[in-house]
Design a protein around this motif. Structure first.
Motif, PDB file in Angstrom:
ATOM      1  N   GLN A  11       1.943 -28.792   4.467  1.00 20.68           N
ATOM      2  CA  GLN A  11       3.284 -29.054   3.982  1.00 20.68           C
ATOM      3  C   GLN A  11       4.038 -29.762   5.288  1.00 20.68           C
ATOM      4  N   ALA A  12       3.807 -29.301   6.562  1.00 20.79           N
ATOM      5  CA  ALA A  12       4.494 -30.127   7.619  1.00 20.79           C
ATOM      6  C   ALA A  12       4.159 -31.590   7.678  1.00 20.79           C
ATOM      7  N   ILE A  13       2.865 -31.950   7.355  1.00 23.43           N
ATOM      8  CA  ILE A  13       2.533 -33.440   7.282  1.00 23.43           C
ATOM      9  C   ILE A  13       3.225 -34.095   6.217  1.00 23.43           C
ATOM     10  N   ARG A  14       3.400 -33.676   5.112  1.00 21.28           N
ATOM     11  CA  ARG A  14       4.042 -34.184   3.912  1.00 21.28           C
ATOM     12  C   ARG A  14       5.615 -34.115   4.435  1.00 21.28           C
ATOM     13  N   GLN A  15       6.141 -33.315   4.994  1.00 13.70           N
ATOM     14  CA  GLN A  15       7.412 -33.419   5.537  1.00 13.70           C
ATOM     15  C   GLN A  15       7.678 -34.223   6.480  1.00 13.70           C
ATOM     16  N   ALA A  16       6.497 -34.735   7.281  1.00 18.00           N
ATOM     17  CA  ALA A  16       6.729 -35.837   8.190  1.00 18.00           C
ATOM     18  C   ALA A  16       6.467 -37.321   7.539  1.00 18.00           C
ATOM     19  N   GLY A  17       6.442 -37.493   6.300  1.00 17.80           N
ATOM     20  CA  GLY A  17       6.159 -38.593   5.714  1.00 17.80           C
ATOM     21  C   GLY A  17       4.710 -38.983   5.620  1.00 17.80           C
ATOM     22  N   ALA A  18       3.853 -38.229   6.050  1.00 17.66           N
ATOM     23  CA  ALA A  18       2.231 -38.697   5.949  1.00 17.66           C
ATOM     24  C   ALA A  18       1.691 -38.015   5.024  1.00 17.66           C
ATOM     25  N   GLU A  19       0.242 -38.143   4.840  1.00 16.64           N
ATOM     26  CA  GLU A  19      -0.508 -37.497   3.440  1.00 16.64           C
ATOM     27  C   GLU A  19      -1.687 -37.379   4.135  1.00 16.64           C
ATOM     28  N   VAL A  20      -2.348 -36.279   3.663  1.00 18.77           N
ATOM     29  CA  VAL A  20      -3.850 -35.902   3.669  1.00 18.77           C
ATOM     30  C   VAL A  20      -4.578 -35.988   2.261  1.00 18.77           C
ATOM     31  N   LEU A  21      -5.633 -36.305   2.121  1.00 13.43           N
ATOM     32  CA  LEU A  21      -6.310 -36.110   0.683  1.00 13.43           C
ATOM     33  C   LEU A  21      -6.393 -34.594   0.435  1.00 13.43           C
ATOM     34  N   SER A  22      -6.103 -34.207  -0.555  1.00 12.36           N
ATOM     35  CA  SER A  22      -6.174 -32.756  -1.158  1.00 12.36           C
ATOM     36  C   SER A  22      -6.445 -32.589  -2.406  1.00 12.36           C
ATOM     37  N   SER A  23      -7.043 -31.249  -2.824  1.00 14.16           N
ATOM     38  CA  SER A  23      -7.457 -31.012  -4.001  1.00 14.16           C
ATOM     39  C   SER A  23      -7.035 -29.694  -4.454  1.00 14.16           C
ATOM     40  N   CYS A  24      -7.643 -28.715  -3.975  1.00 14.19           N
ATOM     41  CA  CYS A  24      -7.498 -27.158  -4.262  1.00 14.19           C
ATOM     42  C   CYS A  24      -6.171 -26.652  -3.795  1.00 14.19           C
ATOM     43  N   GLU A  25      -5.799 -26.960  -2.614  1.00 13.53           N
ATOM     44  CA  GLU A  25      -4.673 -26.608  -1.947  1.00 13.53           C
ATOM     45  C   GLU A  25      -4.833 -25.136  -1.768  1.00 13.53           C
ATOM     46  N   GLN A  26      -6.203 -24.535  -1.661  1.00 14.48           N
ATOM     47  CA  GLN A  26      -6.275 -22.888  -1.623  1.00 14.48           C
ATOM     48  C   GLN A  26      -7.243 -22.869  -0.531  1.00 14.48           C
ATOM     49  N   GLY A  27      -7.716 -23.854   0.353  1.00 16.69           N
ATOM     50  CA  GLY A  27      -8.766 -23.803   1.450  1.00 16.69           C
ATOM     51  C   GLY A  27      -9.934 -23.303   0.942  1.00 16.69           C
ATOM     52  N   ILE A  28     -10.654 -23.722  -0.089  1.00 16.79           N
ATOM     53  CA  ILE A  28     -11.743 -23.596  -0.745  1.00 16.79           C
ATOM     54  C   ILE A  28     -12.750 -24.848  -0.785  1.00 16.79           C
ATOM     55  N   CYS A  29     -11.813 -25.776  -1.042  1.00 17.70           N
ATOM     56  CA  CYS A  29     -12.738 -27.180  -1.296  1.00 17.70           C
ATOM     57  C   CYS A  29     -13.135 -28.126  -0.146  1.00 17.70           C
ATOM     58  N   GLY A  30     -12.445 -27.980   0.925  1.00 25.52           N
ATOM     59  CA  GLY A  30     -12.601 -28.867   2.128  1.00 25.52           C
ATOM     60  C   GLY A  30     -12.237 -30.485   1.970  1.00 25.52           C
ATOM     61  N   THR A  31     -11.834 -30.725   0.868  1.00 29.09           N
ATOM     62  CA  THR A  31     -11.047 -32.101   0.772  1.00 29.09           C
ATOM     63  C   THR A  31     -10.393 -32.379   1.726  1.00 29.09           C
ATOM     64  N   CYS A  32      -9.349 -31.540   2.330  1.00 34.73           N
ATOM     65  CA  CYS A  32      -8.326 -31.873   3.317  1.00 34.73           C
ATOM     66  C   CYS A  32      -8.725 -31.819   4.742  1.00 34.73           C
ATOM     67  N   LEU A  33      -9.870 -31.691   4.842  1.00 33.07           N
ATOM     68  CA  LEU A  33     -10.351 -31.303   6.459  1.00 33.07           C
ATOM     69  C   LEU A  33      -9.880 -32.603   7.275  1.00 33.07           C
ATOM     70  N   THR A  34      -9.312 -32.181   8.459  1.00 31.62           N
ATOM     71  CA  THR A  34      -8.625 -33.015   9.174  1.00 31.62           C
ATOM     72  C   THR A  34      -9.142 -32.752  10.844  1.00 31.62           C
ATOM     73  N   PRO A  35      -9.359 -33.701  11.667  1.00 30.18           N
ATOM     74  CA  PRO A  35      -9.826 -33.599  12.757  1.00 30.18           C
ATOM     75  C   PRO A  35      -8.401 -33.008  13.683  1.00 30.18           C
ATOM     76  N   VAL A  36      -8.773 -32.277  14.738  1.00 32.70           N
ATOM     77  CA  VAL A  36      -7.736 -31.888  15.504  1.00 32.70           C
ATOM     78  C   VAL A  36      -8.079 -32.453  17.147  1.00 32.70           C
ATOM     79  N   LEU A  37      -7.157 -33.031  17.409  1.00 32.13           N
ATOM     80  CA  LEU A  37      -7.165 -33.735  18.996  1.00 32.13           C
ATOM     81  C   LEU A  37      -6.833 -32.689  20.005  1.00 32.13           C
ATOM     82  N   GLU A  38      -5.828 -31.868  19.739  1.00 27.33           N
ATOM     83  CA  GLU A  38      -5.189 -31.009  20.857  1.00 27.33           C
ATOM     84  C   GLU A  38      -4.659 -29.776  19.967  1.00 27.33           C
ATOM     85  N   GLY A  39      -4.969 -28.516  20.599  1.00 21.20           N
ATOM     86  CA  GLY A  39      -4.222 -27.514  20.173  1.00 21.20           C
ATOM     87  C   GLY A  39      -5.038 -26.608  19.810  1.00 21.20           C
ATOM     88  N   THR A  40      -4.574 -25.382  19.321  1.00 21.53           N
ATOM     89  CA  THR A  40      -5.622 -24.259  18.678  1.00 21.53           C
ATOM     90  C   THR A  40      -5.155 -23.953  17.329  1.00 21.53           C
TER      91      THR A  40
END
Ligand code: FES
Length: 75
Positions: A11-40
């Protein structure tokens, strides 16, 4: 951008005007898996293994959040 605690990373990514591929949006399919460069990430998905969670270099943004003040993603 500042992200409040009541929204997911996706939701924060979308509010910032960006997009990530998604499908289930329930944390079960893995479509939106995104690399983390910094932070926990605060992992709330059912996709990552325990090893992947502890490595902390990717997250499932459709359900996950951040454990720290600054989370940098490779979009
Ligand atoms: Fe399915 Fe995020 S869209 S896990």
């Amino acid at each position: 951008m500042t992200v409040t605690s009541d929204i997911t990373v996706l939701q924060a990514i979308r509010q910032a005007g960006a997009e990530v591929l998604s499908s289930c949006e329930q944390g079960i399919c893995g479509t939106c898996l995104t690399p983390v460069l910094e932070g926990t990430p605060d992992h709330r998905d059912s996709v990552l293994t325990d090893h992947e969670r502890s490595a902390g270099n990717c997250l499932v943004p459709c359900v996950s959040r951040s454990c720290c003040d600054r989370l940098v993603l490779d979009l």
